[in-house]
Design a protein around this motif. Structure first.
Motif, PDB file in Angstrom:
ATOM      1  N   GLN A 199      -5.548   7.119   2.991  1.00  0.00           N
ATOM      2  CA  GLN A 199      -6.079   6.143   2.029  1.00  0.00           C
ATOM      3  C   GLN A 199      -7.357   5.497   2.562  1.00  0.00           C
ATOM      4  O   GLN A 199      -8.320   5.293   1.823  1.00  0.00           O
ATOM      5  CB  GLN A 199      -5.026   5.058   1.753  1.00  0.00           C
ATOM      6  CG  GLN A 199      -3.856   5.529   0.903  1.00  0.00           C
ATOM      7  CD  GLN A 199      -2.868   4.407   0.688  1.00  0.00           C
ATOM      8  OE1 GLN A 199      -2.780   3.492   1.480  1.00  0.00           O
ATOM      9  NE2 GLN A 199      -2.117   4.498  -0.397  1.00  0.00           N
TER      10      GLN A 199
ATOM     11  N   VAL B  53     -15.507   6.620  -0.607  1.00  0.00           N
ATOM     12  CA  VAL B  53     -15.918   6.028  -1.891  1.00  0.00           C
ATOM     13  C   VAL B  53     -16.957   4.932  -1.641  1.00  0.00           C
ATOM     14  O   VAL B  53     -17.940   4.791  -2.378  1.00  0.00           O
ATOM     15  CB  VAL B  53     -14.690   5.474  -2.639  1.00  0.00           C
ATOM     16  CG1 VAL B  53     -15.123   4.673  -3.864  1.00  0.00           C
ATOM     17  CG2 VAL B  53     -13.778   6.618  -3.055  1.00  0.00           C
ATOM     18  N   ASN B  54     -16.750   4.131  -0.583  1.00  0.00           N
ATOM     19  CA  ASN B  54     -17.720   3.074  -0.242  1.00  0.00           C
ATOM     20  C   ASN B  54     -19.095   3.675   0.060  1.00  0.00           C
ATOM     21  O   ASN B  54     -20.128   3.135  -0.337  1.00  0.00           O
ATOM     22  CB  ASN B  54     -17.231   2.292   0.967  1.00  0.00           C
ATOM     23  CG  ASN B  54     -16.021   1.443   0.637  1.00  0.00           C
ATOM     24  OD1 ASN B  54     -15.745   1.192  -0.535  1.00  0.00           O
ATOM     25  ND2 ASN B  54     -15.296   1.006   1.666  1.00  0.00           N
TER      26      ASN B  54
ATOM     27  N   ARG C 116     -10.305   7.930   2.409  1.00  0.00           N
ATOM     28  CA  ARG C 116     -10.733   8.090   1.015  1.00  0.00           C
ATOM     29  C   ARG C 116     -11.516   6.866   0.547  1.00  0.00           C
ATOM     30  O   ARG C 116     -12.568   7.001  -0.094  1.00  0.00           O
ATOM     31  CB  ARG C 116      -9.507   8.317   0.109  1.00  0.00           C
ATOM     32  CG  ARG C 116      -9.880   8.488  -1.369  1.00  0.00           C
ATOM     33  CD  ARG C 116      -8.704   8.989  -2.185  1.00  0.00           C
ATOM     34  NE  ARG C 116      -7.569   8.083  -2.088  1.00  0.00           N
ATOM     35  CZ  ARG C 116      -6.356   8.371  -2.578  1.00  0.00           C
ATOM     36  NH1 ARG C 116      -6.136   9.540  -3.166  1.00  0.00           N
ATOM     37  NH2 ARG C 116      -5.363   7.512  -2.456  1.00  0.00           N
ATOM     38  N   GLU C 117     -11.027   5.677   0.884  1.00  0.00           N
ATOM     39  CA  GLU C 117     -11.721   4.452   0.473  1.00  0.00           C
ATOM     40  C   GLU C 117     -13.093   4.357   1.138  1.00  0.00           C
ATOM     41  O   GLU C 117     -14.077   3.957   0.518  1.00  0.00           O
ATOM     42  CB  GLU C 117     -10.877   3.226   0.842  1.00  0.00           C
ATOM     43  CG  GLU C 117     -11.431   1.904   0.334  1.00  0.00           C
ATOM     44  CD  GLU C 117     -11.378   1.794  -1.176  1.00  0.00           C
ATOM     45  OE1 GLU C 117     -12.153   0.997  -1.716  1.00  0.00           O
ATOM     46  OE2 GLU C 117     -10.583   2.527  -1.818  1.00  0.00           O
TER      47      GLU C 117
ATOM     48  N   SER D 252       0.831  -1.198   0.000  1.00  0.00           N
ATOM     49  CA  SER D 252       0.000   0.000   0.000  1.00  0.00           C
ATOM     50  C   SER D 252       0.872   1.256   0.000  1.00  0.00           C
ATOM     51  O   SER D 252       0.616   2.209  -0.731  1.00  0.00           O
ATOM     52  CB  SER D 252      -0.919  -0.017   1.214  1.00  0.00           C
ATOM     53  OG  SER D 252      -1.684   1.149   1.258  1.00  0.00           O
TER      54      SER D 252
ATOM     55  N   GLY E 223     -14.624  -2.547  -1.937  1.00  0.00           N
ATOM     56  CA  GLY E 223     -13.891  -1.791  -2.930  1.00  0.00           C
ATOM     57  C   GLY E 223     -12.485  -2.316  -3.014  1.00  0.00           C
ATOM     58  O   GLY E 223     -12.149  -3.385  -2.517  1.00  0.00           O
TER      59      GLY E 223
ATOM     60  N   LYS F 113     -15.740  -7.610   0.412  1.00  0.00           N
ATOM     61  CA  LYS F 113     -15.024  -6.432  -0.068  1.00  0.00           C
ATOM     62  C   LYS F 113     -15.991  -5.272  -0.232  1.00  0.00           C
ATOM     63  O   LYS F 113     -17.141  -5.453  -0.611  1.00  0.00           O
ATOM     64  CB  LYS F 113     -14.366  -6.699  -1.426  1.00  0.00           C
ATOM     65  CG  LYS F 113     -13.343  -7.835  -1.389  1.00  0.00           C
ATOM     66  CD  LYS F 113     -12.113  -7.469  -0.583  1.00  0.00           C
ATOM     67  CE  LYS F 113     -11.064  -8.558  -0.619  1.00  0.00           C
ATOM     68  NZ  LYS F 113      -9.893  -8.230   0.158  1.00  0.00           N
TER      69      LYS F 113
ATOM     70  N   PHE G 188      -9.819  -1.310  -1.533  1.00  0.00           N
ATOM     71  CA  PHE G 188      -9.146  -1.388  -0.241  1.00  0.00           C
ATOM     72  C   PHE G 188      -9.856  -2.351   0.689  1.00  0.00           C
ATOM     73  O   PHE G 188      -9.266  -3.291   1.200  1.00  0.00           O
ATOM     74  CB  PHE G 188      -9.113   0.030   0.356  1.00  0.00           C
ATOM     75  CG  PHE G 188      -7.927   0.271   1.235  1.00  0.00           C
ATOM     76  CD1 PHE G 188      -8.094   0.340   2.608  1.00  0.00           C
ATOM     77  CD2 PHE G 188      -6.661   0.446   0.702  1.00  0.00           C
ATOM     78  CE1 PHE G 188      -7.013   0.578   3.436  1.00  0.00           C
ATOM     79  CE2 PHE G 188      -5.585   0.682   1.521  1.00  0.00           C
ATOM     80  CZ  PHE G 188      -5.756   0.756   2.896  1.00  0.00           C
TER      81      PHE G 188
END
Length: 947
Positions: A846, A853-854, A849-850, A730, A899, A897, A901
């Motif tokens: 990170q 987005v989720n 941000r992930e 990562s 996404g 999952k 990440f």
């Protein structure tokens, strides 16, 4: 400016490095598969323990509540086969009326709110209900969560507790309804029980009663008494002479009088448990006695006055009526004697005329009817003293005697004392009173108080009924025979086994009327020997045949001689107990012992027994071999309390759990082998107690899990390496992003900016409108390209993260998310300093941000809040939305999952740096994900890397 060729070569070199690491991860995966094979072998050994456990074990799906696995013990407990139970679930093995409660307990255990559910009712296949304590733990099977329940049956204990509760409640009710004040003290003279009446009689304030302070209560009592020293002296004397009983009267300052009775509380063995005190208020009775004495004194004065008057009259007429004087004197003495006799008799004596009006009554009947003296009865009837219903009954009886001339002899009638209002019984005799011509002119009545006799008769009848009920309901055979072995008494049990319909059918018959001649002759001979010798037969074992089922069995018989008051043997008393099951059980026990010995000697699981101080007193060959010894004699010298356990294993905690819970299941620890090496074991043990509940020793099983432990340790190392590689991947990705973004910004961005400046300069020097227009279009395209380049740079690696820090980068990210996805977002910070090491800052950014987005992809949220706060030595970053939510159990799976990440991936990377992930969510109620990182971890992590 950077060299593009050098940047490309660097990226290719890093790509090769990543591929090499991926190859290493594949090799680790192969090793992981081998580890799984070893775990499967360990599972087989666990299954052997599962099948052989004496406790009921059931594994149920948390969502469907259907059973997946059951062991033989639970099948036997519920009466179903294994195949039947596997088609059933929690709703099928509990009473319908208790199902809601059982399901709530199951769900609470599934949530982890509790592990032990007590007094759970179970419905057996035959319809009977049993109770058990259920201890559960969560297990993960094929990616689903299950409740593994361990059942300990407590049916008999529960029945015993209910019976004890009933008896206790009955005793308390009797105590509270008593008219006497009751006080119970222990062997030290401390009060342990008193009823409500006790406090009322002594006027004890509630605050003193609530404290149960003996000194305060005694001081309050002594202040009310005329002679407190005498009262206290009597108490001390009885406490010093524990076996004595006492009854006396207590005088109060306000005139009250109590009747005090005390008796020791002794067990059948003679053990002294304390003393019970009864207090009864007899103030009214004492007052009545004083009034009676006063009336007697007044009567004596009147008699003396009358005698003096008569004496004076006799003196005046002495010469004329000397003989008459003597006759009158004699008559007066006889009348006085008769009156004195009548007044001092305890029986009620009275005379009534034909209208049932009192003509004469003694002191006893006056006291009973509530009159102060007999004269108050004259010319009155029972209607003046008794309730109308009772007076009407007395009147009807008396009028019948007057009409018929027939007496009423010794009839028992109820009555109520009009002074004390106590109810009782009296035997009444009423005879007609006749004049000299034989005409009935009234009645003469006599009554005797038979309340105590009546109560004694009722108590005796109750005791007889209780004894008969007890005898008839005992499972043992109880009977009485005369000297010719004929039945006099027999209970239901003996009648049933002999084939009689009721105990009455046995009376007058012998064993020859029920049993075969040979068996009856043996019984007869034994009984005649007892009658002749007077010696009892104690616990003799005899064969018996049930005359209803014709089943043969054994009876433990006790026959003792029955004697009359002069000691002469007049028969026998027999008691028999069916011991067929015990005989069969003894035989089965012998077989079980042999079976156990075979298992003990040949099982691969270690078996042991230790004393309370840790000394090994029994060990099977498997355990001896595990510990590296050649014989049990060598093992017997070891002591688990001293030096035979790994220091990190707390033996005292193990013993505390054993003595508190009675068992320990699946405790993992490390023992020391003969050669000094460690032996990792999975240990289960139970506490063995005697009948009084004292711990005798501990017994347990030991399974060698050394190979499994080593495999688990290797697996943990592999997992930590995987976390490290994932974190490094990562960070490598972020470094690559940052280099690309920097290259775009420093090379492409600057070149475009310079091109734009030169175009603007060229535009100013061009005079042709057509060329100027073309240059403007090119300048606009370059400006758009510069904006796209800047956006691409921020998307790859926002410079604000490196230049301004984490919170500033998150604020920028929140604004970008709002612009890009349209839902309401905000950022909150507690403004406290948050020292971040670079890698931690990158990882957290990170992750945030992930997560955003989720939310945009899956949550369908309207509002999102990102919070940053410092709590003690931790930094907590939360992302909370009001969207659809989800089942949090899914994040325990590698397959889940959200996404690129993923929550699982975030959790693994946080774990590598010493942090953790908290997720709170429910379908339809939004989600809150909190990233927690220790402040000092990044410094320690950096030092470890430098090493």
């Amino acid at each position: 400016m950077c060299d593009p060729k050098k940047t490309k070569e660097t990226l290719i070199e890093e790509l090769h490095t990543l591929r090499s690491r991926v190859a290493k991860l594949e090799q680790m995966s192969a090793k992981h598969k081998r580890t799984e094979q070893m775990l499967k072998e360990s599972e087989a050994r666990y299954r052997a323990l599962f099948e052989g456990s004496a406790e009921g074990i059931v594994v149920a799906d948390i969502e469907t509540m259907m059973f997946k696995y059951v062991n033989p013990a639970i099948c036997k407990m519920l009466g179903y086969s294994e195949e039947e139970l596997k088609r059933m679930g929690v709703r099928d093995v509990h009473p319908k009326e208790d199902l809601e409660y059982v399901i709530s307990e199951f769900q609470a255990q599934a949530r982890g709110d509790k592990t032990l559910a007590q007094d759970i009712p179970f419905l057996r296949k035959d319809g009977t209900i049993i109770y058990a304590d259920v201890n559960t733990t969560k297990v993960l099977i094929d990616g689903r969560e299950y409740n593994a329940g361990f059942l300990t049956e407590i049916t008999e204990r529960k029945r015993t507790e209910e019976e004890l509760l009933f008896k206790t409640t009955l005793l308390e009710a009797q105590s509270e309804t008593s008219i006497d004040g009751i006080l119970v003290v222990d062997s030290e003279g401390k009060s342990i029980l008193f009823n409500k009446r006790f406090g009322e009689m002594w006027n004890l304030p509630k605050q003193i009663l609530d404290t149960k302070d003996d000194e305060k209560m005694l001081q309050y009592v002594l202040e009310q008494l005329k002679d407190p020293e005498q009262f206290l002296g009597k108490v001390k004397y009885l406490y010093a002479h524990k076996n004595e009983k006492s009854r006396d009267e207590i005088q109060f300052k306000d005139g009250k009088v109590f009747d005090r009775y005390s008796s020791p509380l002794l067990a059948s063995s003679g053990k002294y448990y304390g003393r019970i005190w009864y207090f009864r208020d007899i103030t009214k009775r004492k007052h009545a006695e004083r009034e009676l004495q006063k009336a007697r004194d007044e009567l004596e004065i009147r008699v003396e006055q009358r005698t003096a008057e008569l004496a004076k009259a006799v003196e005046e007429l002495q010469n004329e009526i000397n003989e008459r004087k003597r006759a009158e004197k004699t008559l007066a003495e006889e009348r006085n004697l008769l009156r004195t006799l009548i007044d001092n008799l305890p029986d009620s004596i009275y005379v009534k005329d034909t209208k049932s009006r009192f003509v004469l009554g003694n002191i006893a009947v006056a006291r009973l009817m509530g009159a102060k003296k007999p004269d108050e009865l004259l010319e009155k009837t029972d209607f003046d003293f008794y309730p109308k219903e009772l007076a009407s009954k007395y009147y009807a009886d008396e009028q019948q005697i007057i009409r018929s001339g027939q007496p009423l002899i010794n009839r028992e009638e109820p009555f109520e004392d009009q002074v004390t209002y106590e109810k009782g019984w009296v035997t009444t005799t009423k005879v007609p009173l006749r004049d000299s011509q034989g005409e009935v002119i009234g009645i003469v009545g006599m009554g005797r108080d038979v309340t105590e006799r009546k109560l004694a008769e009722e108590a005796l009848a109750q005791e007889r009924n209780l004894l008969r009920t007890l005898i008839d309901n005992l499972p043992d055979y109880i009977y009485v025979k005369d000297t010719k072995s004929r039945f006099v008494i027999g209970n239901i049990a003996v009648a049933r086994i002999m084939g009689a319909k009721s105990p009455d059918e046995l009376v007058g018959k012998t064993d020859f009327d029920f049993y075969p001649k040979e068996l009856a002759s043996k019984y007869y001979a034994d009984e005649q020997q007892i009658i002749r010798s007077g010696q009892p037969l104690i616990n003799g074992e005899e064969p018996v045949t049930d005359q209803v089922t014709h089943e043969e069995g054994w009876v433990a018989t006790t026959k003792v001689p029955l004697r009359d008051s002069r000691g002469k043997v007049i028969g026998i008393v027999g008691l028999g107990r069916n011991i067929t099951e015990r005989k069969l059980a003894n035989e089965a026990l012998r077989e079980a012992e042999e079976h156990f010995r075979t298992i003990f000697e040949n099982t691969v699981i270690g078996l042991y027994r230790t004393t309370l101080d840790g000394r090994i007193v029994m060990a099977n060959p498997a355990l001896v071999k595990m510990l590296g010894y050649s014989s049990f004699e060598e093992v017997a010298n070891r002591n688990l309390e001293s030096n035979d356990l790994e220091p990190t294993y707390n033996r005292s905690v193990f013993k505390q759990r054993l003595e508190k819970e009675g068992k320990v299941i699946g405790l993992e620890s490390a023992w020391i082998k003969r050669d000094g090496s460690k032996l990792f074991v999975c240990e289960s043990a139970v506490t063995i107690r005697d009948e009084q509940g004292n711990v005798l020793y501990y017994e347990g099983t030991v399974e060698d899990i050394t190979e499994r432990k080593e495999a688990e340790e290797k697996l943990l190392v592999y997992q930590e390496q995987l976390r490290f590689l994932a974190s490094e991947l990562s960070l490598a990705e972020e470094r690559l992003r940052h280099r690309i973004a920097t290259s775009i910004h420093d090379n492409i961005g600057q070149n475009l900016a310079i091109s734009k400046i030169r175009l603007e300069s060229l535009r100013q020097s061009v005079s042709s409108p057509e060329i100027a227009e073309s240059l403007d279009e090119i300048r606009k395209l370059i400006a758009q390209t510069i904006d796209s380049t800047r956006s691409l740079t921020f998307e790859l690696s926002p410079p604000v993260l490196y230049e301004l820090g984490f919170e500033a980068a998150v604020k920028w990210l929140v604004r970008q998310t709002k612009q890009q996805y349209g839902f309401s977002t905000r950022f909150k910070s507690d403004e406290h300093p948050k020292p971040f090491e670079h890698n931690v800052r990158v990882l957290l950014f990170q992750a945030v941000r992930e997560l955003l987005v989720n939310v945009a992809k899956h949550a369908h949220a309207q509002n999102v809040t990102v919070s940053s706060r410092r709590v003690h030595d931790e930094i907590q970053i939360s992302v909370e939305d009001d969207g659809a939510g989800f089942d949090t159990s899914q994040i325990s799976s590698h397959d889940y999952k959200t996404g690129g990440f993923g929550l699982f991936s975030i959790r693994e990377r946080l774990s590598h740096i010493g942090g953790h992930l908290d997720v709170k969510s429910r379908p339809g109620h939004g989600t809150c994900v909190t990233l927690v990182v220790p402040i000092d971890h990044h410094n320690e992590n950096s030092k470890e890397k430098r090493k």
